[in-house]
Design a protein around this motif. Structure first.
Motif, PDB file in Angstrom:
ATOM      1  N   VAL C 196     -39.691  -9.896  -6.787  1.00 33.74           N
ATOM      2  CA  VAL C 196     -38.669 -10.822  -6.300  1.00 33.74           C
ATOM      3  C   VAL C 196     -37.451 -10.033  -5.828  1.00 33.74           C
ATOM      4  CG1 VAL C 196     -37.103 -12.681  -6.952  1.00 33.74           C
ATOM      5  CG2 VAL C 196     -39.452 -12.699  -7.773  1.00 33.74           C
ATOM      6  N   TRP C 197     -37.150  -9.003  -6.609  1.00 31.96           N
ATOM      7  CA  TRP C 197     -36.029  -8.166  -6.196  1.00 31.96           C
ATOM      8  C   TRP C 197     -36.297  -7.527  -4.846  1.00 31.96           C
ATOM      9  CZ3 TRP C 197     -31.175  -6.570  -6.992  1.00 31.96           C
ATOM     10  CH2 TRP C 197     -30.512  -7.205  -8.021  1.00 31.96           C
ATOM     11  N   LEU C 198     -37.446  -6.952  -4.703  1.00 28.04           N
ATOM     12  CA  LEU C 198     -37.748  -6.221  -3.469  1.00 28.04           C
ATOM     13  C   LEU C 198     -37.862  -7.155  -2.273  1.00 28.04           C
ATOM     14  CD1 LEU C 198     -40.297  -3.529  -4.655  1.00 28.04           C
ATOM     15  CD2 LEU C 198     -37.997  -3.164  -3.762  1.00 28.04           C
ATOM     16  N   TRP C 199     -38.576  -8.267  -2.447  1.00 26.95           N
ATOM     17  CA  TRP C 199     -38.880  -9.121  -1.285  1.00 26.95           C
ATOM     18  C   TRP C 199     -37.762 -10.107  -0.983  1.00 26.95           C
ATOM     19  CZ3 TRP C 199     -41.759  -5.587  -0.675  1.00 26.95           C
ATOM     20  CH2 TRP C 199     -43.060  -5.405  -1.133  1.00 26.95           C
ATOM     21  N   LEU C 200     -37.114 -10.624  -2.033  1.00 25.27           N
ATOM     22  CA  LEU C 200     -36.173 -11.724  -1.802  1.00 25.27           C
ATOM     23  C   LEU C 200     -34.709 -11.318  -1.937  1.00 25.27           C
ATOM     24  CD1 LEU C 200     -38.023 -14.586  -3.716  1.00 25.27           C
ATOM     25  CD2 LEU C 200     -38.102 -14.015  -1.287  1.00 25.27           C
ATOM     26  N   LEU C 201     -34.398 -10.605  -3.002  1.00 28.17           N
ATOM     27  CA  LEU C 201     -32.973 -10.382  -3.273  1.00 28.17           C
ATOM     28  C   LEU C 201     -32.418  -9.197  -2.478  1.00 28.17           C
ATOM     29  CD1 LEU C 201     -32.929 -11.091  -7.103  1.00 28.17           C
ATOM     30  CD2 LEU C 201     -32.429 -12.610  -5.191  1.00 28.17           C
ATOM     31  N   LEU C 202     -33.159  -8.100  -2.470  1.00 29.82           N
ATOM     32  CA  LEU C 202     -32.645  -6.906  -1.806  1.00 29.82           C
ATOM     33  C   LEU C 202     -32.320  -7.143  -0.321  1.00 29.82           C
ATOM     34  CD1 LEU C 202     -31.824  -4.040  -2.084  1.00 29.82           C
ATOM     35  CD2 LEU C 202     -34.187  -3.313  -1.807  1.00 29.82           C
ATOM     36  N   PRO C 203     -33.207  -7.824   0.439  1.00 30.31           N
ATOM     37  CA  PRO C 203     -32.869  -8.071   1.845  1.00 30.31           C
ATOM     38  C   PRO C 203     -31.586  -8.896   2.012  1.00 30.31           C
ATOM     39  CG  PRO C 203     -35.187  -8.506   1.441  1.00 30.31           C
ATOM     40  CD  PRO C 203     -34.555  -8.288   0.106  1.00 30.31           C
ATOM     41  N   GLN C 204     -31.307  -9.778   1.033  1.00 30.61           N
ATOM     42  CA  GLN C 204     -30.063 -10.561   1.124  1.00 30.61           C
ATOM     43  C   GLN C 204     -28.867  -9.716   0.698  1.00 30.61           C
ATOM     44  OE1 GLN C 204     -30.291 -14.727  -0.371  1.00 30.61           O
ATOM     45  NE2 GLN C 204     -32.226 -14.027  -1.270  1.00 30.61           N
ATOM     46  N   LEU C 205     -29.114  -8.810  -0.251  1.00 34.81           N
ATOM     47  CA  LEU C 205     -28.013  -7.998  -0.771  1.00 34.81           C
ATOM     48  C   LEU C 205     -27.589  -6.916   0.219  1.00 34.81           C
ATOM     49  CD1 LEU C 205     -28.980  -7.377  -4.502  1.00 34.81           C
ATOM     50  CD2 LEU C 205     -26.925  -8.525  -3.653  1.00 34.81           C
ATOM     51  N   TRP C 206     -28.557  -6.389   0.944  1.00 31.51           N
ATOM     52  CA  TRP C 206     -28.294  -5.215   1.773  1.00 31.51           C
ATOM     53  C   TRP C 206     -27.097  -5.387   2.692  1.00 31.51           C
ATOM     54  CZ3 TRP C 206     -28.299  -0.372   1.812  1.00 31.51           C
ATOM     55  CH2 TRP C 206     -28.228   0.374   2.987  1.00 31.51           C
ATOM     56  N   ALA C 277     -32.067   4.357   9.744  1.00 25.11           N
ATOM     57  CA  ALA C 277     -33.500   4.415  10.055  1.00 25.11           C
ATOM     58  C   ALA C 277     -34.324   4.133   8.799  1.00 25.11           C
ATOM     59  CB  ALA C 277     -33.852   5.791  10.619  1.00 25.11           C
ATOM     60  N   LEU C 278     -33.851   4.710   7.686  1.00 24.61           N
ATOM     61  CA  LEU C 278     -34.552   4.502   6.423  1.00 24.61           C
ATOM     62  C   LEU C 278     -34.550   3.026   6.027  1.00 24.61           C
ATOM     63  CD1 LEU C 278     -35.303   7.331   5.274  1.00 24.61           C
ATOM     64  CD2 LEU C 278     -33.952   6.704   3.276  1.00 24.61           C
ATOM     65  N   ALA C 279     -33.388   2.392   6.186  1.00 27.06           N
ATOM     66  CA  ALA C 279     -33.274   0.983   5.821  1.00 27.06           C
ATOM     67  C   ALA C 279     -34.183   0.140   6.714  1.00 27.06           C
ATOM     68  CB  ALA C 279     -31.816   0.534   5.943  1.00 27.06           C
ATOM     69  N   ARG C 280     -34.209   0.469   8.021  1.00 28.16           N
ATOM     70  CA  ARG C 280     -35.080  -0.275   8.944  1.00 28.16           C
ATOM     71  C   ARG C 280     -36.531  -0.122   8.544  1.00 28.16           C
ATOM     72  NH1 ARG C 280     -33.377  -2.584  14.148  1.00 28.16           N
ATOM     73  NH2 ARG C 280     -35.593  -2.287  14.528  1.00 28.16           N
ATOM     74  N   ALA C 281     -36.915   1.135   8.288  1.00 30.06           N
ATOM     75  CA  ALA C 281     -38.310   1.400   7.950  1.00 30.06           C
ATOM     76  C   ALA C 281     -38.674   0.695   6.648  1.00 30.06           C
ATOM     77  CB  ALA C 281     -38.528   2.907   7.822  1.00 30.06           C
ATOM     78  N   ALA C 282     -37.768   0.752   5.682  1.00 30.99           N
ATOM     79  CA  ALA C 282     -38.037   0.102   4.402  1.00 30.99           C
ATOM     80  C   ALA C 282     -38.175  -1.397   4.602  1.00 30.99           C
ATOM     81  CB  ALA C 282     -36.907   0.411   3.416  1.00 30.99           C
ATOM     82  N   GLY C 283     -37.288  -1.963   5.450  1.00 28.60           N
ATOM     83  CA  GLY C 283     -37.351  -3.402   5.718  1.00 28.60           C
ATOM     84  C   GLY C 283     -38.675  -3.773   6.353  1.00 28.60           C
ATOM     85  N   ALA C 284     -39.087  -3.006   7.346  1.00 22.05           N
ATOM     86  CA  ALA C 284     -40.333  -3.314   8.054  1.00 22.05           C
ATOM     87  C   ALA C 284     -41.521  -3.193   7.112  1.00 22.05           C
ATOM     88  CB  ALA C 284     -40.493  -2.361   9.240  1.00 22.05           C
ATOM     89  N   THR C 285     -41.543  -2.115   6.324  1.00 24.02           N
ATOM     90  CA  THR C 285     -42.635  -1.932   5.369  1.00 24.02           C
ATOM     91  C   THR C 285     -42.657  -3.091   4.375  1.00 24.02           C
ATOM     92  OG1 THR C 285     -42.046   0.395   5.520  1.00 24.02           O
ATOM     93  CG2 THR C 285     -43.716  -0.199   3.895  1.00 24.02           C
ATOM     94  N   GLY C 286     -41.446  -3.425   3.920  1.00 25.64           N
ATOM     95  CA  GLY C 286     -41.351  -4.507   2.946  1.00 25.64           C
ATOM     96  C   GLY C 286     -41.914  -5.805   3.501  1.00 25.64           C
ATOM     97  N   ARG C 287     -41.538  -6.126   4.733  1.00 28.45           N
ATOM     98  CA  ARG C 287     -42.011  -7.378   5.329  1.00 28.45           C
ATOM     99  C   ARG C 287     -43.521  -7.351   5.521  1.00 28.45           C
ATOM    100  NH1 ARG C 287     -37.124  -6.903   7.733  1.00 28.45           N
ATOM    101  NH2 ARG C 287     -37.947  -5.757   9.506  1.00 28.45           N
ATOM    102  N   ALA C 288     -44.035  -6.170   5.911  1.00 31.89           N
ATOM    103  CA  ALA C 288     -45.493  -6.069   6.101  1.00 31.89           C
ATOM    104  C   ALA C 288     -46.211  -6.309   4.776  1.00 31.89           C
ATOM    105  CB  ALA C 288     -45.843  -4.687   6.646  1.00 31.89           C
ATOM    106  N   LEU C 289     -45.685  -5.714   3.708  1.00 29.38           N
ATOM    107  CA  LEU C 289     -46.302  -5.910   2.391  1.00 29.38           C
ATOM    108  C   LEU C 289     -46.176  -7.362   1.954  1.00 29.38           C
ATOM    109  CD1 LEU C 289     -45.128  -2.692   0.563  1.00 29.38           C
ATOM    110  CD2 LEU C 289     -47.487  -3.371   1.031  1.00 29.38           C
ATOM    111  N   LEU C 290     -45.008  -7.940   2.266  1.00 29.56           N
ATOM    112  CA  LEU C 290     -44.753  -9.323   1.874  1.00 29.56           C
ATOM    113  C   LEU C 290     -45.773 -10.250   2.517  1.00 29.56           C
ATOM    114  CD1 LEU C 290     -41.658 -11.136   1.235  1.00 29.56           C
ATOM    115  CD2 LEU C 290     -42.599 -11.829   3.404  1.00 29.56           C
TER     116      LEU C 290
END
Lengths: 397, 220, 564
Positions: C196-206, C277-290
């Motif tokens: 939940v932290w990774l998929w839901l909260l972190l993207p809102q917190l960033w 770039a790291l944040a973008r890549a992490a976001g994209a990876t996260g969404r793909a996993l989600l």
């Protein structure tokens, strides 16, 4: 020619005429009430405390307030005066007095950043040996010419912990074997630092081929010839140094801290009394003793100079003179205070002053003046500059 | 002194009028009620009258008190007291200091001012509550303290922004009566905003229902 | 209304002139000097010689790489640890307890932590001494555990300081998103806490924490005091190298030093780009996993890792501070003793050694904080009166400029300018501190100020109180707690400043920080420890006062209790 002038100046300093005495009274009068900003390296607690004590005397006896501006590096004060000159601030400068030596003195002298000559006109200069060849008239081979006034004697010595390591060899040539017997326990300060550079100069003085004249600036050829044995020696030594010769303490005090922490067993200092002082202060084990190479060690004198634009030049002169007062010098040489050897000539002192020096306490870690061996003169400053740069090039990557 | 609203309307920052222009005259000692659906801008109307409009909002028409146009005067110089839904007492001051903050400056001298505050507390049934922390008061006590604070400032009119809606139903009636009686006794006009029919009935004054503005630009 | 306009104009002009102008001038002067134009030292550009000189310096490439690496690694690690810690600590009360626990580390200046940590980590330090009997070491091992070539000790030091800061930032950001609702929703769909932290909260917190993270990154890439003490020495990090060039007696070296400042700025931009770039890549990876619906229930156990690492870091920092305290009362303390063999109070009793310095630090901090407080209140109040948003966008941007630029990049230029126009050193230092105190104070104060119930002011106005009376009698007293906290933050920021004191004081102004850093380079660890302890004690004292004063003054006011 130069020596002639020097001799004449020295004679003047020895026998101040009535005019000079009047001048001095005028200087003292002008100094009263002034605040002297003394820019001096502030890395040693005991030196700082001694300068505080000098400040109290200056205040009490001459009405001069002494402010010790503690520097990490004397170059900071030099750059300050340079900056002021660049900005056209030719009077009312912020630096009144600088503790200075060697290359910094040369830089300031050459660029006309110093006031003077003044030092040989100071009343207390009569206690000094100012004859040609004395350490008081040439600072790293640069003629002093009255532009700076001596205040303490410095002589390069090693300190080592007798409880943990054998005494260093009698000559520098023996060091690689000694280090191999004690791998990782020996190091020297970074040559970017004065003390580290002095270590290289000490080795150079012993290892340079017969007939090398270090008192004249090196040429390409003389430098290459003189330093070839040094680098071969260092290449043999380095692998057995602390951290494999990859890292070095920033200065002698960081090295002393490492010694006290037990990480290494060797220290070095320009103050023969520093080991005894540090032991009393809890900063070194009681088993530490002083070692000087048989052939002698590099020595010099610490000076004070007055910038050309000093706002309180009279006060600065009063302080420079006070530093040469026999009572102040004896207090300085007291191991319980600072322990630095006096720059005054024992032969010139009056009996009272001589007795004051004779009454100073002794200490097992404190060498006698006679134990220290001959003084090797400082090489011309260009040697140090080149040695340091060369070392950086060879080993700093 | 009479409170007059003359073709009053409030324009939002985007230029639309919140409600149709309204005109109303409130006589001294009278409590007029303004009702209307929630969200239409009843509180904004009071803010406009009191001089507390949010930046960006504009007032059309005129507010007159005793015949004098109040337009352009800052809130503190209008002489119009205001009571909010949850009586807003200053949290850092004691109850007595809250009242003293309101007390008109014409009362001079420590003793006189203390006496006036004590009398007001007593009148509100809060005798002995002076040193208390306002946060320890019940809703009804807070409402009464806030009303007394408002009246001690000797306003020439009072605005009431649903001051009773947060109170327990049992207490509401008594406090309402106390408030209206006190206002009538003070002889000043009052404007009450509410959506409680009981409030309107107890006010016994003119009643005005706010309605949406038909033409957002405010007519010809 | 004119008084409001005057207030706004005066405070706005003061902020703009005091903050924007010097940064701009310093930056401009540094840029000109980097390209060989520095008339005060006889250099008339433009030319590329400064860059050639800079590039010819031994170890410059490695120094730059080290700064980038240590800065990025420290920021990344701090962020991961802070997120793990906050994700692990559930509930507002526990989060508050965590913040309270970390507060002393937050208030302790970087230099103090670094000096203490240097002792804890050294081969002859506390950790090694504790291990010595077990490992059978009769002498300290000859391994570089501080000043290591990879800068690991420096990274640990930076994390110890930035972790508490980021936890504070995250705790603030968490109040702005519906954590509990999202957690409940996510878990009812079968996702683990960590997921939940990774998929839901972190993207809102960033987006809420991005700016503070950039501030941390800018600081970490450009830090000097900590890098001097804990960082490698041959070569040091780029900022240390540039700071040293600035102290060179040869003024001509100021030209390559200025080029170094510009390089530092470029390096920071690279770091920003890397983070982006790291944040973008992490976001994209996260969404793909989600999208693959990974529930990651097992990942909850992995939370233990950042929590343990955080605890380890905090422990190291606490040991560092305890070590400082022990050294400050030690007479002799040698390997392998765990505690000093002989204790003494004489380093503390030698008040002449530290008294004036402590006093100067305190006065500078008080002056800078006082000025910053007046400027902040004047600005916020004028905004209230004119009905503008409390912080206009340009002001928000402006106050972040000193925090996002490497200090060296404009301080070098500023000290160059001061060759021509010397200010009294003390005034220059106070102003140099204010540059950093004001932004932090403003950030701390803005939230509580704008959150103040506007009806308080309206009630007071309806009672006849004019704008000044409303300010003095209502707003400032009600906001006493946040004002005190913001002032304490400002005070702590000032106490910790190193480069502004060094560059603008011209050696005439000594603070606990400059003294502690200078002493840390060798002369006497015990005296350095006294300075470092004082350096930590002063801000702690002020923070305690900031908690105590409102609590005492408002002890009978429940409405102001836990609200602030």
């Amino acid at each position: 020619m130069k020596t002639l002038i020097l001799a004449a100046l020295a004679a003047l300093g020895l026998a101040p005429g009535p005019a000079a005495a009047d001048d001095w009274e005028a200087t003292r009068a002008a100094a009263r009430g002034q605040t002297v900003y003394f820019h001096a390296w502030g890395g040693d607690e005991r030196t700082n405390a001694f300068l505080d004590w000098v400040g109290e005397r200056a205040e009490a006896a001459h009405g001069v307030t002494l402010r010790h501006v503690k520097l990490g590096d004397t170059a900071e004060a030099v750059s300050r005066v340079l900056a002021e000159k660049a900005a056209g601030r030719d009077s009312g400068g912020s630096v009144d007095l600088i503790w200075i030596n060697g290359p910094n003195f040369q830089a300031m002298k050459e660029q006309g950043l110093l006031m003077g000559p003044f030092s040989e006109d100071l009343p207390n200069a009569r206690w000094l040996d100012l004859s040609p060849g004395s350490a008081n008239v040439a600072d790293f081979t640069v003629p002093v010419e009255g532009m700076e006034s001596p205040w303490r004697l410095a002589k390069f010595v090693f300190t080592y912990d007798t409880a943990r390591i054998a005494a260093p060899p009698a000559g520098m040539a023996g060091w690689p074997d000694w280090a191999a017997a004690h791998p990782g326990r020996i190091t020297h300060p970074d040559p970017a630092n004065f003390m580290g550079a002095t270590f290289l100069k000490q080795a150079l003085a012993e290892l340079a081929p017969e007939g090398t004249d270090l008192s004249v600036p090196p040429t390409e050829e003389s430098y290459a010839a003189a330093t070839a044995p040094l680098w071969a020696w260092y290449d043999a030594l380095r692998p057995n140094l602390w951290r494999g010769g990859e890292a070095f303490p920033a200065n002698q005090f960081a090295q002393r801290q490492l010694m006290n922490d037990g990480e290494i067993d060797l220290g070095m200092s320009f103050d023969p009394a520093s080991a005894a002082a540090a032991i009393r202060d809890g900063l070194l084990p009681e088993t530490v003793r002083v070692h000087v190479p048989e052939a002698g060690s590099i020595g010099n004198v610490s000076f004070v100079a007055i910038p050309y634009n000093a706002a309180h030049a009279e006060g600065a002169k009063v302080v420079a003179n006070l530093l040469l007062d026999p009572q102040v010098q004896a207090h300085m040489q007291d191991i319980d205070v600072l322990g630095s050897f006096s720059v005054l000539d024992p032969a010139k002192l009056d009996p009272g002053a001589r007795a004051a020096f004779a009454a100073l306490p002794a200490d097992p870690a404190l060498p006698e003046l006679a134990d220290l061996g001959p003084v090797l003169p400082e090489p011309a400053p260009q040697w140090m500059t080149r040695l340091t740069a060369d070392w950086q090039q060879r080993y700093a990557q | 002194m009479t409170l007059q609203l003359d073709a009053l309307s409030v324009l939002a920052p985007d230029g639309t009028a919140l409600f149709a222009p309204l005109s109303l005259t409130v006589q001294p000692g009278e409590v007029a009620s303004v009702t209307g659906p929630s969200g239409i801008g009843k509180s904004t109307l009071l803010a406009a009258v009191g001089g507390h409009l949010e930046p960006g909002f504009r007032l059309c028409g005129a507010v007159r008190l005793g015949g004098r146009d109040l337009g352009g005067l800052p809130a503190e110089r209008r002489g119009i007291g205001m009571m909010f839904q949850e009586a807003v007492l200053f949290p850092h001051l004691s109850v007595a200091d809250n009242l003293a903050f309101g007390l008109a400056p014409r009362h001079r001298g420590r003793r006189a001012r203390r006496g006036a505050v004590a009398a007001a507390l007593e009148q509100a049934g809060l005798a002995g509550f002076g040193p208390r922390d306002p946060a320890t008061l019940s809703g009804g006590q807070r409402a009464r303290a806030a009303l007394m604070r408002t009246l001690l400032a000797e306003p020439r009119a009072v605005l009431l922004d649903e001051p009773f809606s947060g109170l327990d139903p049992e207490r509401r009636d008594a406090i309402r009566r106390f408030a209206f009686d006190t206002i009538r006794a003070a002889g000043i006009p009052a404007l009450l905003v509410t959506h409680d029919a009981e409030d309107v009935r107890a006010a016994c004054g003119p009643v005005l229902a706010l309605s949406r503005a038909t033409d957002p630009t405010g007519g010809p | 209304m004119t008084s409001a306009h005057v207030l706004r104009a005066v405070s706005g002009a003061a902020i703009l002139a005091g903050l924007g102008l010097p940064v701009l001038l310093g930056l401009g002067h540094g840029l000109a000097a980097a390209f060989g134009h520095f008339p005060a030292i006889g250099a008339h550009g433009p030319g590329l010689q400064p860059w050639r000189d800079l590039m010819a310096m031994p170890g410059i490439g490695r120094a730059a790489a080290l700064a980038l690496w240590t800065g990025l690694a420290a920021t990344g690690l701090s962020l991961v640890l802070a997120l793990g810690l906050v994700a692990w600590v559930q509930g507002r009360d526990r989060l508050r307890a965590l913040r309270l626990l970390l507060a002393p580390l937050l208030a302790a200046p970087h230099a103090a932590i670094a000096i203490g940590l240097a002792f804890v980590l050294a081969p002859s330090g506390w950790i090694a001494r504790a291990l010595a009997p077990l490992a059978g070491w009769d002498r300290p091992p000859d391994i570089a555990t501080t000043g290591d070539p990879l800068g690991l000790a420096l990274i640990l030091g930076l994390v110890a300081k930035e972790l508490p800061f980021l936890v504070l930032v995250l705790a603030g950001a968490l109040t702005q998103i519906p954590v509990r609702a999202h957690m409940a929703a996510g878990r009812s769909l079968g996702y683990g806490r960590a997921a939940v932290w990774l998929w839901l909260l972190l993207p809102q917190l960033w987006p809420l924490i991005r700016l503070p993270v950039l501030v941390v990154l800018a600081f970490s890439v450009s830090v000097v005091d900590m890098a001097l003490i804990l960082g490698p020495s041959a070569p040091p990090t780029l900022p240390v190298m540039i700071a040293r060039l600035n102290a060179d007696p040869d003024l001509q070296v100021l030209l390559p030093a200025s080029a170094g400042g510009v390089l530092q700025l470029g390096l920071l931009l690279c770091a920003f780009a890397a983070l982006w770039a790291l944040a973008r890549a992490a976001g994209a990876t996260g969404r793909a996993l989600l999208r693959r619906g990974a529930r990651l229930q097992g990942a909850d156990r992995a939370l233990a890792l950042p929590v343990l690492a955080s605890a380890g870091t905090a422990l190291a920092a606490v040991l560092a501070l305890a070590g400082l305290l022990a050294w400050s009362v030690a007479f002799s303390w040698r390997w392998p003793d765990l505690f000093p063999a002989e204790l003494t109070l004489r380093h503390w009793q030698a008040t002449g050694r530290w008294g004036d310095t402590a006093l100067a630090s305190g006065l500078i901090a008080l002056a800078a904080t006082g000025l910053a407080l007046v400027a902040a209140v004047a600005w916020l109040e004028s905004a209230d009166r004119l009905g503008r948003p409390a912080a206009d966008r340009w002001l928000t941007a402006l106050i972040h400029v000193p925090l996002l630029l490497p200090q060296l990049s404009f301080l070098t230029g500023l000290s160059g300018l001061m060759i021509r126009a010397p200010l009294p050193p003390l005034a220059a230092v106070i102003w140099g501190h204010w540059l950093f105190v004001f932004p932090y104070l403003m950030i701390a104060l803005k939230g509580p100020w704008t959150a103040l119930d506007p009806r308080l002011g309206r009630s007071a106005a309806a009672l006849g109180a004019g704008p000044w009376r409303r300010l003095w009698r209502v707003k400032l007293p009600v906001l006493l707690a946040p004002l005190a906290t913001a002032a304490a933050v400002g005070f702590a920021v000032s106490i910790a400043q190193y480069l502004p004191t060094l560059f603008l004081g011209g050696g005439r102004v000594e603070t606990l920080t400059t003294e502690a850093v200078a002493l840390a380079s060798g002369s006497d660890r015990r005296v350095a420890a006294v300075h470092a302890v004082l350096q930590a004690l002063l801000p702690w004292g002020v923070f305690l006062a900031a908690l105590a004063v409102p609590a005492v003054l408002h002890r009978n006011r429940r409405g102001l209790g836990g609200a602030a």
